[in-house]
Design a protein around this motif. Structure first.
Motif, short mmCIF file in Angstrom:
data_model
loop_
_atom_site.label_atom_id
_atom_site.label_comp_id
_atom_site.label_asym_id
_atom_site.label_seq_id
_atom_site.Cartn_x
_atom_site.Cartn_y
_atom_site.Cartn_z
N UNK A 23 0.83 -1.21 0.00
CA UNK A 23 0.00 0.00 0.00
C UNK A 23 0.87 1.26 0.00
N UNK A 24 1.95 1.23 0.75
CA UNK A 24 2.86 2.39 0.81
C UNK A 24 3.48 2.67 -0.55
N UNK A 25 3.96 1.62 -1.21
CA UNK A 25 4.60 1.81 -2.52
C UNK A 25 3.59 2.29 -3.56
N UNK A 26 2.37 1.69 -3.54
CA UNK A 26 1.36 2.11 -4.51
C UNK A 26 0.94 3.56 -4.26
N UNK A 27 0.86 3.93 -3.02
CA UNK A 27 0.50 5.33 -2.70
C UNK A 27 1.58 6.29 -3.17
N UNK A 28 2.83 5.91 -2.93
CA UNK A 28 3.94 6.77 -3.37
C UNK A 28 3.97 6.89 -4.89
N UNK A 30 1.42 6.57 -6.93
CA UNK A 30 0.28 7.39 -7.35
C UNK A 30 0.56 8.87 -7.11
N UNK A 31 1.11 9.19 -5.94
CA UNK A 31 1.43 10.59 -5.66
C UNK A 31 2.48 11.14 -6.62
N UNK A 32 3.55 10.35 -6.88
CA UNK A 32 4.60 10.82 -7.78
C UNK A 32 4.06 11.04 -9.19
N UNK A 33 3.19 10.10 -9.64
CA UNK A 33 2.62 10.25 -10.99
C UNK A 33 1.72 11.48 -11.06
N UNK A 34 0.88 11.65 -10.05
CA UNK A 34 -0.05 12.79 -10.06
C UNK A 34 0.70 14.12 -10.01
N UNK A 35 1.66 14.19 -9.11
CA UNK A 35 2.42 15.45 -8.99
C UNK A 35 3.19 15.74 -10.27
N UNK A 36 3.78 14.71 -10.89
CA UNK A 36 4.54 14.91 -12.12
C UNK A 36 3.65 15.39 -13.26
N UNK A 37 2.41 14.87 -13.29
CA UNK A 37 1.50 15.29 -14.35
C UNK A 37 0.91 16.67 -14.10
N UNK A 38 0.79 17.04 -12.83
CA UNK A 38 0.21 18.34 -12.49
C UNK A 38 1.22 19.47 -12.65
N UNK A 39 2.47 19.21 -12.30
CA UNK A 39 3.50 20.26 -12.38
C UNK A 39 3.66 20.75 -13.82
N UNK A 40 3.91 22.07 -14.00
CA UNK A 40 4.10 22.60 -15.36
C UNK A 40 5.37 22.04 -15.99
N UNK A 317 8.77 18.07 -15.29
CA UNK A 317 9.14 16.96 -14.39
C UNK A 317 9.48 15.70 -15.16
N UNK A 318 10.44 14.95 -14.65
CA UNK A 318 10.88 13.70 -15.27
C UNK A 318 10.07 12.56 -14.65
N UNK A 319 9.02 12.16 -15.39
CA UNK A 319 8.09 11.17 -14.85
C UNK A 319 8.77 9.85 -14.50
N UNK A 320 9.56 9.22 -15.40
CA UNK A 320 10.21 7.95 -15.01
C UNK A 320 11.13 8.10 -13.80
N UNK A 321 11.89 9.19 -13.75
CA UNK A 321 12.79 9.40 -12.62
C UNK A 321 12.01 9.60 -11.32
N UNK A 322 10.91 10.35 -11.39
CA UNK A 322 10.12 10.59 -10.18
C UNK A 322 9.47 9.29 -9.69
N UNK A 323 8.95 8.47 -10.62
CA UNK A 323 8.34 7.20 -10.23
C UNK A 323 9.37 6.27 -9.60
N UNK A 326 10.26 7.57 -6.15
CA UNK A 326 9.17 7.32 -5.19
C UNK A 326 9.13 5.85 -4.79
N UNK A 327 9.30 4.96 -5.78
CA UNK A 327 9.30 3.54 -5.47
C UNK A 327 10.46 3.16 -4.56
N UNK A 328 11.64 3.71 -4.85
CA UNK A 328 12.81 3.39 -4.05
C UNK A 328 12.66 3.89 -2.62
N UNK A 329 12.25 5.13 -2.45
CA UNK A 329 12.14 5.69 -1.10
C UNK A 329 11.02 5.03 -0.32
N UNK A 330 9.90 4.75 -0.99
CA UNK A 330 8.80 4.09 -0.27
C UNK A 330 9.19 2.68 0.15
N UNK A 331 9.93 1.98 -0.70
CA UNK A 331 10.36 0.63 -0.36
C UNK A 331 11.34 0.65 0.81
#
Length: 368
Positions: A23-28, A30-40, A317-323, A326-331
C-alpha cells in the motif's frame, strides 16, 4: 551465524505483513505520478561554445591539455554567467515579465546553468523555461553575447597595449627627427665657419710675419745709430705695422682654436644624442613589431560551436525518474518501518517470557 535465524525470522514476520509495504509503494507511485502530471512542464535548451587556443599557437601544443590549463578555463564559465549578459538577454527576449516581483539573481538561479564537461574545452549554456522556443532563443543569445564580450575584452586589451607601444614609438621617432635636424643645422653652419685649414694658413702667415718683423727690428736697430730721420721713421712704422699684424693674426688663431673646441664639443654632443635617439627608435620599433606579432597569441578565443535546437521533450518533471525515486524511497521506508516494528515485537515477546519464567526461577533458588 547467530544473525541468520533473526534474518529468517524477520523475513517470515514481514511476509505476513506484505500488505502494508504494498500500500505504501502504490500510494507513493500514485502521488509521484499525479504530482509529475500536475506540475508545469519546463524545457531545457543547450547552446555550446568551444574555447579555441590563440591563433598563433602551435597546433601540436594546443592538443596538450594540462590540468592547470583546463582549470584556468573556468574563467570563461564566469564570463558566460555574467549578470550583465543575463539581464540584457532576458530584457531583449521579454522574459522578465514572466517572473514579476523576482530579482535577477533568483531568475538566473532557476533559469540558467553553465557547465564545462570534464577535461574538455567546451562550455554548455543551459536555459530552462516553460516555452521551449524561448529557452532555445535565450541559450543562443547568451552564447552569442558571451563570444562578443570575449572578443571585445581581447580587443580592448590589445588596443591598450598597442596604443602604449605606439606612443613610445612616436616619441622615439620625434626624438630621432629632432636629433637629425639639429645635426643637419650644425653641419650647415660649419660650411662658412673657420676650419683647421684656415687656422693652419694663419699660423703659416704669422710665421712669415714674425720673420719679417725680426728683419724689420734688426734694420731699425741698424738705422737708429746714424741714419737719417726719414729712413728711421719708415723702418719704425714698418716694424709697428708688422707687430700689429702679428697680434691680430695671433688673436684670430686663438679665437679660431677656441671656436673649434666649442664646435667639437657641440658636434660630439649632437652625435651622442643622435646615436642614442637612433638606438631608442630601433628598440621602440622592434617592441612595436613584437607586440603586433604577438597579438595573435593574446588569449583564447570563444567560438559558437552549437546554437542548440528547440527541445522536443520536457526536462522536468521527469516522470520515469520521479516514479523510480518514489518507489525506491517508499520501499526503503517500508522496510525500515517493518524492521522497527519487528524489533519492538521481539522486545515485547522477550519481556513476556521473562515474566512467565520468573516464578520458576525464584522457586529453584529457594530450593537450593
Amino acid at each position: 551465524m547467530a544473525e541468520w535465524p533473526d534474518a529468517l525470522e524477520f523475513a517470515a514476520w514481514a511476509r505476513r505483513r506484505w500488505r502494508g509495504p504494498l500500500v505504501c509503494c502504490l500510494t507513493a507511485l500514485a502521488l509521484a505520478t499525479t504530482i509529475s502530471l500536475v506540475l508545469p512542464k519546463r524545457y531545457t535548451a543547450t547552446a555550446s561554445l568551444i574555447i579555441e587556443p590563440p591563433a598563433g599557437m602551435d597546433p601540436r601544443a594546443a592538443t596538450t591539455l594540462s590540468p592547470v590549463y583546463l582549470e584556468s578555463l573556468r574563467t570563461y564559465e564566469r564570463l558566460a554567467m555574467s549578470d550583465t549578459l543575463f539581464e540584457g538577454a532576458i530584457d531583449r527576449l521579454h522574459i522578465r515579465q514572466q517572473y514579476p516581483g523576482r530579482s535577477i539573481e533568483s531568475i538566473k538561479r532557476s533559469v540558467l546553468q553553465v557547465t564545462r564537461p570534464v577535461n574538455t574545452r567546451v562550455i554548455d549554456i543551459n536555459a530552462t523555461l516553460d516555452d521551449p522556443g524561448l529557452a532555445q532563443a535565450l541559450a543562443e543569445n547568451l552564447a552569442e553575447q558571451t563570444v562578443a564580450l570575449n572578443e571585445s575584452m581581447q580587443e580592448t586589451t590589445t588596443a591598450a597595449v598597442m596604443n602604449e607601444s605606439q606612443k613610445l614609438f612616436d616619441s622615439a621617432s620625434a626624438r630621432l627627427r629632432s636629433a637629425q635636424q639639429a645635426m643637419g643645422n650644425f653641419m650647415a653652419k660649419q660650411t662658412d665657419a673657420t676650419g683647421p685649414a684656415e687656422i693652419d694658413a694663419a699660423v703659416d702667415r704669422r710665421f712669415q710675419i714674425g720673420r719679417e718683423l725680426v728683419r724689420a727690428q734688426e734694420e731699425l736697430a741698424d738705422l737708429s745709430s746714424g741714419a737719417d730721420a726719414g729712413a728711421l721713421a719708415s723702418a719704425r712704422a714698418r716694424a709697428t705695422a708688422l707687430e700689429a699684424q702679428d697680434k691680430a693674426i695671433g688673436k684670430a688663431i686663438s679665437d679660431g682654436e677656441a671656436r673649434m673646441g666649442r664646435q667639437k664639443q657641440r658636434r660630439e654632443s649632437l652625435e651622442a644624442e643622435l646615436a642614442s635617439a637612433r638606438t631608442g627608435y630601433e628598440a621602440a620599433q622592434a617592441k612595436l613589431a613584437d607586440i603586433r606579432a604577438s597579438a595573435a597569441f593574446r588569449g583564447e578565443r570563444l567560438n559558437l560551436l552549437d546554437r542548440g535546437i528547440v527541445p522536443q521533450r520536457p526536462s522536468s518533471p521527469n516522470l520515469p525518474m520521479n516514479i523510480l525515486a518514489a518507489l525506491l524511497f517508499s520501499l526503503i521506508g517500508s522496510i525500515g518501518w517493518l524492521a522497527f516494528r519487528f524489533g519492538i515485537d521481539r522486545t515485547r515477546t522477550a519481556t513476556g517470557e521473562w515474566e512467565r519464567e520468573r516464578p520458576s526461577i525464584r522457586s529453584s533458588i529457594a530450593t537450593r
